[in-house]
Write an enzyme that holds these catalytic residues in place. Sequence first.
Site, PDB file in Angstrom:
ATOM      1  N   LYS A  73       0.807  -1.224   0.000  1.00 34.18           N
ATOM      2  CA  LYS A  73       0.000   0.000   0.000  1.00 34.18           C
ATOM      3  C   LYS A  73       0.840   1.273   0.000  1.00 34.18           C
ATOM      4  CE  LYS A  73      -4.107  -1.940   2.291  1.00 34.18           C
ATOM      5  NZ  LYS A  73      -5.047  -1.762   3.406  1.00 34.18           N
ATOM      6  N   ASP A 109     -10.439   2.122   3.075  1.00 36.07           N
ATOM      7  CA  ASP A 109     -10.622   1.430   4.360  1.00 36.07           C
ATOM      8  C   ASP A 109     -11.416   2.288   5.345  1.00 36.07           C
ATOM      9  OD1 ASP A 109      -9.173  -0.845   3.580  1.00 36.07           O
ATOM     10  OD2 ASP A 109      -7.277   0.072   4.147  1.00 36.07           O
TER      11      ASP A 109
END
Length: 293
Positions: A73, A109
């Site tokens: 990420k 998220d």
Amino acid sequence: MEQRIKGTTGLMGLIGSPVGHSGSPDMYNFSFRYHHLDYAYLAFDIKEDHVKAALDAMRLFRMRGCNVTMPCKNEAAKYMDELSPAARIIGAVNTIVNENGRLIGHITDGTGFVHNLKENGVEVKNKKMVVLGAGGAATAIQVQCALDGAREISIFNPDDPFLARAKATAEKLRKERPECKVQVFCLEDREKLKAEIAEADILVNGTLAGMKPHDDVSPVTDTSVFRPGLVVADVVYNPEETRLLREAKEAGCKTIGGKGMLLWQGAAAYKLYTGLEMPVEEYRKYQKEQEEA
């Protein structure tokens, strides 16, 4: 037999390592079939040192979108042409949209977490929150909740290298959202934790504490902090009800598990890719049928 792959089929996918356990291909391919979209979604096991090559391939293959999981990420964020506000603050992406060769990085998220709360009747706007942890999921939650109007966020993390990340996140949020009071404390300071939870509206476990096979573990050892009126949310989704949630529910708290966050962060990415709402209820029904089969 239904023909799914043909010469016009566009590719989307997931990069990270490991990815063999991921439910993303099942979820996205179900949604593509539901909306009659000519895409196929695959998972690719990619380590950090191959992220740049994978993103070059994304451009070359004209992939419309790509999800990113650990440990890639932060590395992927370095090669984006543009970052969403949350992704820029965090320095990480989990969703990439290819706009004619321009890669735009997002992090969904935190969006998924906030949507999961809303689905359960809980808003973060003007609320005081205590968030346990400073890893990827916890940081995304902290940033998104600040962007969505939380009044105050108290971050607790063990005295380890992630504590420095928590302090860096807090400093960024003070600049980006000065109206949101952000503080960082050591999780070992149990008296401070108790005092902050006593004043909080929402307590969030953003750590892996309680995830199988360690489902006998809770990040909160003093159950006296639980009370009616306190919302307790967990990012852990296996088991669906962690020890933290079970003990909080027994004390009269409203509890929210992590399974919905997982689904809604995927739904947010799906909308970025397609402009459509993911068929969440239909997919839940499909999942249930698969489990019972």
